[in-house]
Design a protein around this motif. Structure first.
Motif, PDB file in Angstrom:
ATOM      1  N   GLU A   1       0.716  -1.302  -0.052  1.00  0.00           N
ATOM      2  CA  GLU A   1      -0.081   0.077  -0.025  1.00  0.00           C
ATOM      3  C   GLU A   1       0.901   1.330  -0.145  1.00  0.00           C
ATOM      4  N   GLY A   2       2.037   1.255   0.836  1.00  0.00           N
ATOM      5  CA  GLY A   2       2.690   2.447   0.877  1.00  0.00           C
ATOM      6  C   GLY A   2       3.775   2.863  -0.461  1.00  0.00           C
ATOM      7  N   LEU A   3       3.654   1.671  -1.387  1.00  0.00           N
ATOM      8  CA  LEU A   3       4.436   1.813  -2.585  1.00  0.00           C
ATOM      9  C   LEU A   3       3.516   2.005  -3.767  1.00  0.00           C
ATOM     10  N   ALA A   4       2.180   1.582  -3.757  1.00  0.00           N
ATOM     11  CA  ALA A   4       1.391   1.209  -4.941  1.00  0.00           C
ATOM     12  C   ALA A   4       0.129   1.899  -4.827  1.00  0.00           C
ATOM     13  N   ALA A   5      -0.489   2.554  -3.752  1.00  0.00           N
ATOM     14  CA  ALA A   5      -1.880   2.963  -3.468  1.00  0.00           C
ATOM     15  C   ALA A   5      -1.740   4.523  -4.199  1.00  0.00           C
ATOM     16  N   GLY A   6      -2.899   5.112  -4.372  1.00  0.00           N
ATOM     17  CA  GLY A   6      -2.977   6.401  -4.907  1.00  0.00           C
ATOM     18  C   GLY A   6      -2.191   7.561  -4.276  1.00  0.00           C
TER      19      GLY A   6
ATOM     20  N   VAL B   1       5.335   0.424  -8.906  1.00  0.00           N
ATOM     21  CA  VAL B   1       3.726   0.022  -8.560  1.00  0.00           C
ATOM     22  C   VAL B   1       3.675  -1.334  -9.165  1.00  0.00           C
ATOM     23  N   VAL B   2       4.184  -1.505 -10.196  1.00  0.00           N
ATOM     24  CA  VAL B   2       3.885  -2.885 -10.920  1.00  0.00           C
ATOM     25  C   VAL B   2       4.745  -3.876  -9.984  1.00  0.00           C
ATOM     26  N   ASP B   3       5.992  -3.798  -9.589  1.00  0.00           N
ATOM     27  CA  ASP B   3       6.836  -4.507  -8.681  1.00  0.00           C
ATOM     28  C   ASP B   3       6.176  -4.869  -7.594  1.00  0.00           C
ATOM     29  N   ALA B   4       5.498  -3.898  -6.822  1.00  0.00           N
ATOM     30  CA  ALA B   4       4.884  -4.290  -5.652  1.00  0.00           C
ATOM     31  C   ALA B   4       3.469  -4.918  -5.774  1.00  0.00           C
ATOM     32  N   LEU B   5       2.873  -4.685  -6.687  1.00  0.00           N
ATOM     33  CA  LEU B   5       1.495  -5.413  -6.892  1.00  0.00           C
ATOM     34  C   LEU B   5       1.776  -6.752  -7.367  1.00  0.00           C
ATOM     35  N   SER B   6       2.655  -6.906  -8.244  1.00  0.00           N
ATOM     36  CA  SER B   6       2.971  -8.311  -8.745  1.00  0.00           C
ATOM     37  C   SER B   6       3.442  -9.110  -7.631  1.00  0.00           C
ATOM     38  N   HIS B   7       4.157  -8.826  -6.640  1.00  0.00           N
ATOM     39  CA  HIS B   7       4.554  -9.797  -5.477  1.00  0.00           C
ATOM     40  C   HIS B   7       3.307 -10.133  -4.763  1.00  0.00           C
ATOM     41  N   LEU B   8       2.260  -8.891  -4.616  1.00  0.00           N
ATOM     42  CA  LEU B   8       1.257  -9.165  -3.641  1.00  0.00           C
ATOM     43  C   LEU B   8       0.412 -10.659  -4.440  1.00  0.00           C
ATOM     44  N   PHE B   9       0.414 -10.377  -5.854  1.00  0.00           N
ATOM     45  CA  PHE B   9      -0.528 -11.263  -6.654  1.00  0.00           C
ATOM     46  C   PHE B   9       0.172 -12.619  -6.648  1.00  0.00           C
TER      47      PHE B   9
END
Length: 302
Positions: free
Chosen positions: A183-188, A212-220
Motif C-alpha cells: 500500500e505504501g508503494l502502490a496506492a494512489g 507500482v508494478v513490482d509491488a503489486l505483482s509480488h502481492l499477486f
C-alpha cells in the motif's frame, strides 16, 4: 420466497462516500442512495433515513472500510475498529442497524464485500474461489474459497505485506504504519507522494510505475501461492482507466512465480488476472450477498 429473490439492503461504507441499495441482484436494484462519508453522526443517520423509507428488506449487508471486527463472538463485532479515518474509530455499525430494523445483518470489510459481488455476478461468476484486489486510496485484498470469505479471527490485511524492493530504490514509502509495504508503494496516495502527481495524470513511461508494478505483482504472486484463487480480480481507482498496467502486471506476476504453480488456470495470465466487471456496484452488490448470507444463517440456526 427463496433468499436469492428477497430484497436486501446492501450498504457499502467507503472512505469518501457511502452507497446503499435495495436489491436482490444487479438486474433488480430498486433503490439507491449515496451520501458523503463525513462524521458518523451525520453519515449513519443519512443512510438510516433512506432505509427507513424502504422498510421492505429481509436483511441488511454492510461492507465497510476498516479495519473492522468480523468475529461474531467478539464483544466489538460489527464495529469499525482502529481506522485512521477521523471520528470513525470504534463506531458500532452492525448492532446499531440490527437494533433499529430487527433483521439479520451481515458485516464484513469492503474488499471482501466487493469480492463477494464479483464472485456472484461479476468477473468471478461461476468460480467459488477467487481473490479481489482493490488499488485506490489503499490496497486491499479479499479472498473467497468455496463461495465464502477466507477469514478467521479477523480479515486479511495483505495490502500491508512488505515486498522486496527494486535495486536502487530506497524511497521510504507512504504508509504511516509500515512505510514501504504494498500500500505504501502502490496506492494512489503513495504515487502522489512520490511523484507529486495523481496516477491518472502521470505519464505511462514514468519510472514510478515500475515500483507500482513490482509491488503489486509480488502481492499477486503471494495470493497465488496460498492456493486459493482461481482468478484475481482487480478494481480501484488506480486500476480503472489505466489499462496499460494490466499487461505489465500479468508479465511481472508470471515472472515472480517463474512457472512454480504449474496449473493452466494460473499460467493463462490473461484469464487469471482480470479487471472487475461490476464497477462501482461491486461493493453494494457484495453487501447484498453478505445480507443474504446472514439471512440464510438465521434460517439454518433456527
Amino acid at each position: 420466497m427463496p433468499t436469492s429473490e428477497r430484497l436486501i439492503a446492501g450498504v457499502e461504507l467507503g472512505g469518501t462516500k457511502c452507497i446503499a441499495i435495495l436489491a436482490s441482484g444487479p438486474d433488480r436494484i430498486l433503490e439507491e442512495v449515496r451520501v458523503p462519508t463525513t462524521h458518523p453522526d451525520e453519515t449513519l443517520p443519512a443512510l438510516e433515513a433512506a432505509l427507513d423509507g424502504w422498510r421492505e428488506f429481509a436483511a441488511i449487508g454492510v461492507a465497510s472500510f476498516g479495519p473492522v471486527s468480523i468475529d461474531p463472538q467478539a464483544g466489538d463485532y460489527g464495529q469499525i475498529t482502529s481506522t485512521p479515518k477521523p471520528h470513525w474509530a470504534y463506531t458500532d455499525v452492525a448492532k446499531r442497524l440490527k437494533a433499529r430494523y430487527g433483521v439479520p445483518v451481515g458485516f464484513h470489510s469492503d474488499v471482501v464485500g466487493a469480492a463477494m459481488g464479483e464472485a456472484r455476478w461479476g468477473a468471478g461468476q461461476g468460480l467459488g474461489d477467487l481473490a479481489y484486489v482493490t488499488v485506490g486510496t489503499g490496497v486491499g485484498a479479499g479472498m473467497i474459497a468455496h463461495g465464502r470469505p477466507v477469514d478467521g479471527m479477523t480479515h486479511s490485511e495483505l495490502g500491508h505485506i512488505r515486498p522486496p524492493r527494486l535495486p536502487g530504490d530506497d524511497w521510504g514509502g507512504a504508509c504511516p504504519f509500515h512505510g514501504a509495504c504494498v500500500e505504501g508503494l502502490a496506492a494512489g496516495p503513495a504515487i502522489a507522494a512520490r511523484t507529486g502527481m495523481k496516477g491518472e495524470t502521470l505519464s505511462l513511461d514514468d519510472p514510478a510505475w515500475d515500483t507500482v508494478v513490482d509491488a503489486l505483482s509480488h502481492l499477486f504472486a503471494t495470493l497465488t501461492l496460498t492456493g486459493v484463487p482461481r482468478r484475481i480480480v482487480l478494481g480501484g481507482g488506480v486500476m480503472v482507466g489505466n489499462p496499460d498496467l494490466l499487461p505489465r502486471l500479468r508479465r511481472a506476476t508470471a515472472a515472480n512465480l517463474n512457472g512454480y504453480v504449474a496449473l493452466p488456470q494460473v499460467q493463462e495470465m490473461e484469464t487469471f488476472i482480470v479487471p472487475a466487471a461490476l464497477g462501482g456496484n461491486a461493493g453494494p452488490l457484495g453487501a447484498v450477498v453478505l445480507g443474504e448470507m446472514a439471512l440464510e444463517e438465521r434460517f439454518t440456526s433456527a
